[in-house]
Design a protein around this motif. Structure first.
Motif, short mmCIF file in Angstrom:
data_model
loop_
_atom_site.label_atom_id
_atom_site.label_comp_id
_atom_site.label_asym_id
_atom_site.label_seq_id
_atom_site.Cartn_x
_atom_site.Cartn_y
_atom_site.Cartn_z
N LEU A 312 31.68 -33.14 15.90
CA LEU A 312 30.97 -34.37 15.54
C LEU A 312 30.39 -34.26 14.13
O LEU A 312 30.45 -35.21 13.35
CB LEU A 312 29.86 -34.65 16.55
CG LEU A 312 30.31 -35.04 17.96
CD1 LEU A 312 29.10 -35.10 18.89
CD2 LEU A 312 31.04 -36.36 17.96
N ARG A 313 29.83 -33.09 13.80
CA ARG A 313 29.28 -32.89 12.46
C ARG A 313 30.39 -32.91 11.42
O ARG A 313 30.24 -33.49 10.33
CB ARG A 313 28.52 -31.57 12.40
CG ARG A 313 27.19 -31.63 13.12
CD ARG A 313 26.74 -30.28 13.62
NE ARG A 313 26.75 -29.26 12.57
CZ ARG A 313 26.71 -27.95 12.83
NH1 ARG A 313 26.68 -27.53 14.08
NH2 ARG A 313 26.69 -27.08 11.83
N GLN A 314 31.51 -32.29 11.74
CA GLN A 314 32.63 -32.29 10.79
C GLN A 314 33.18 -33.71 10.59
O GLN A 314 33.50 -34.10 9.47
CB GLN A 314 33.73 -31.36 11.30
CG GLN A 314 33.38 -29.89 11.20
CD GLN A 314 34.45 -28.99 11.77
OE1 GLN A 314 35.29 -29.42 12.58
NE2 GLN A 314 34.43 -27.72 11.39
N LEU A 315 33.25 -34.47 11.69
CA LEU A 315 33.72 -35.86 11.56
C LEU A 315 32.73 -36.67 10.74
O LEU A 315 33.13 -37.54 9.95
CB LEU A 315 33.90 -36.49 12.94
CG LEU A 315 34.49 -37.91 12.93
CD1 LEU A 315 35.92 -37.90 12.41
CD2 LEU A 315 34.43 -38.54 14.31
N GLY A 316 31.43 -36.41 10.92
CA GLY A 316 30.44 -37.10 10.11
C GLY A 316 30.60 -36.79 8.64
O GLY A 316 30.48 -37.67 7.78
N ASN A 317 30.89 -35.51 8.34
CA ASN A 317 31.12 -35.14 6.94
C ASN A 317 32.39 -35.79 6.40
O ASN A 317 32.46 -36.14 5.21
CB ASN A 317 31.24 -33.62 6.82
CG ASN A 317 29.93 -32.92 7.14
OD1 ASN A 317 28.86 -33.51 7.04
ND2 ASN A 317 30.01 -31.66 7.56
#
Length: 587
Positions: A312-317
């Motif tokens: 989720l954090r990577q997708l947010g980035n």
């Protein structure tokens, strides 16, 4: 100054398939095989993740409780770690290859479309801004295809698998995951839309900066003569500062998004750790004296918690990469949505009906115009023309500015449509003509010859089958280029810029004539070939044209101030229509 880009209204929280997202998905489908392999490696990666967490949890709990551990479990953990590393490496390589292939194909298609648009491309934007779209904005799609697209699958796969693994272990941990994950996604979408607007502003400013830089480089000599270089420098500096501000705005949003997502993920992991710690100490307010999970299960949950939020954090980035790609797609779609005039411009049935509705003469005319005119946006672009041009005939077309002389040439080049009346090539309607084959017969000499950065030889042979050395020499001699090229230090290998720096106007026109000769075209269209030349140079260029164009079919647009006495016929175009005049009377 580049034209302002029309920014489409951003969708709110509901999912709306915009033209930009459809465009990106269409190009992504061209690499379906690679993306399926990426998904397969993602599944392997996820299985390895759970296996690693399970084996390490058992190893750590055995160490704490028994002071020993199973070597086989440790080997399983290291094997799972190796599998994850190899799967991740394979995913990155395949994703990068898919992105590279898509951008290469897309750039080729853009260049081909712009080539077919010809002068009509200037309706979209100036050449400098178009080059920015072809190079900068196509490269802006890289992160979307190499990172965001593969991550979409992982963000649905890994959390779901982890939730299934956590559910039998702890309902509380499962509930924490379910409550906090949507907060990350909602904030990611909110910041992403703001990033999209900032990216569109950045692209507009970059296009404006490109146009100003090209204008400055082309007019630098004139600016020096007028003493206005200071103002031009300040204008360019202001545009550069504006681009810097928009770029920093995009970066601020990207950092804000990353920091906030990290905060949500850290708080969620802390909640899981607090729950497990109090549970192992048997100090939970609602369940004192009992541990809700074993030590092995606690280690298992703690190892999976960061992995749950990581995609989720990577997708947010990467989400700002999606918004950046959609902003770039808006500019690219504007190019593709500008129609070209090809053989498929009108349907066959309509063209045949139009063909049959007009009584045609059985002449051997190469070109026949029947009430050919062009009205666009309530403005007359071309006054009505009714006449014909026989094969091998040289026509001099004159007339006042604004009657459509250049527009007629653009129509014959096949770059415009929507005209009224009829144009026939050997009695075949122009609307059903094979444009590629027709253009193969044409030589186009514009007012200002266009060049590319390269040698004189490369410019002469651009877009044609390489002729022999003797054919090149013959064309140079006929066009009277041989002497001044021989006097150049590097001869045919002398470098030219886009403006033909180092050559006079007459020399550039002679090189254009040489290029037309080498193309073996039998139909020449010339738009003010002597524009901007002094009288002596004009007479010399016209005399060269006279000697090399015998046997060719010529349509030369030129003002009455430079009569072409060797032309076979003279047409005078006015707002009232076309009138044929005696050449001798004007000469």
């Amino acid at each position: 100054m580049s034209k302002r880009e029309k920014v489409p209204k951003e969708p709110r929280q509901r999912r709306v398939k915009t033209p930009e997202s459809a465009f990106l998905n269409e190009w992504a489908k061209r690499q379906t095989k690679r993306y399926r392999l990426v998904q397969l490696l993602g599944i392997i990666f996820t299985v390895g993740l759970v296996a690693q967490a399970w084996s390490l949890a058992n190893v750590f709990s055995d160490l704490v409780i028994d002071g020993a551990f199973s070597v086989s479990l440790l080997l399983i953990a290291f094997s799972a770690l190796l599998i994850r590393a190899l799967a991740s490496f394979g995913r990155e390589r395949l994703s990068a290859a898919a992105s590279r292939s898509i951008r290469y194909t897309l750039r080729k298609k853009l260049l081909s479309h712009l080539t077919h648009l010809g002068p009509s491309r200037l309706k979209i934007d100036e050449d400098a801004a178009l080059s920015t779209r072809v190079y900068e904005q196509v490269d802006a799609l890289d992160d979307y295809f190499s990172r965001y697209k593969p991550q979409l699958f992982m963000v649905s796969l890994i959390p779901c698998v982890i939730l299934l693994a956590v559910l039998p272990v702890s309902y509380i941990a499962f509930g924490v995951f379910m409550m906090t994950a949507p907060l990350v996604i909602i904030f990611m979408i909110f910041v992403g839309h703001k990033a999209a607007q900032a990216n569109r502003r950045q692209f507009r400013v970059l296009a404006m900066l490109s146009n100003q830089f090209m204008d400055l480089s082309q007019g630098l000599a004139e600016l020096k003569r007028l003493g206005r270089t200071g103002q031009a420098k300040q204008r360019l500096s202001d545009s550069a500062s504006a681009y810097q501000r928009t770029t920093m705005g995009v970066l601020r949003l990207a950092f804000l998004s990353t920091a906030t997502l990290e905060l949500f993920a850290s708080l969620s992991i802390a909640m899981i750790a607090l729950y497990l710690g109090l549970g192992l100490l048997e100090q939970l307010p609602w369940d004192k004296g009992q541990a809700p999970v074993t030590l092995t299960q606690a280690f298992f949950l703690l190892l999976l918690a960061p992995e749950f939020y990581l995609p989720l954090r990577q997708l947010g980035n990467d989400y700002h990469a999606k918004q950046k790609a959609e902003a770039a797609a808006t500019a690219l779609l504007e190019i593709f949505n500008t129609p070209t005039q090809d053989a498929q411009t009108a349907s066959k049935d309509d063209a045949i009906q139009s063909h049959l509705s007009i009584v045609k003469t059985q002449s051997t005319s190469l070109l026949t115009f029947q009430a050919l005119s062009w009205q666009q946006a309530g403005r007359t672009r071309l006054a009505p023309i009714s006449n014909h041009i026989r094969e091998g005939e040289r026509i001099w077309l004159s007339g006042e500015s604004g009657v459509g002389k250049s527009s007629l040439l653009h129509l014959l080049l096949g770059f415009e449509k929507g005209y009224q009346g009829e144009c026939f090539v050997y009695n075949e309607p122009f609307s059903i003509l094979d444009i590629a084959q027709w253009r193969g017969r044409l030589a186009w000499l514009p007012q200002t010859p266009e060049w590319v950065n390269g040698s004189i030889r490369q410019n002469l042979l651009l877009g044609i089958q390489p002729p022999s050395g003797q054919e090149i020499q013959t064309a140079l001699e006929k066009s009277q280029c041989a002497d001044f090229i021989k006097a150049l230090p590097a001869g045919l290998e002398t470098k030219l810029t886009e403006l033909g720096a180092g050559l006079s106007g007459g020399q550039m026109q002679r090189l254009s004539i040489a290029r037309a000769l080498l193309s073996n075209a039998d139909v020449w269209l010339l738009d003010e070939p002597c524009s901007g030349l002094d009288e002596d140079t004009t007479n010399a260029v016209l005399e060269t044209l006279n000697s090399v164009s015998k046997g060719k079919t010529l349509l030369v647009v030129s003002h009455d101030t430079h009569p072409i006495s060797w032309a076979d016929r003279h047409w005078n175009l006015t707002h009232g229509g076309l009138h044929e005049q005696s050449i001798q009377a004007i000469a």
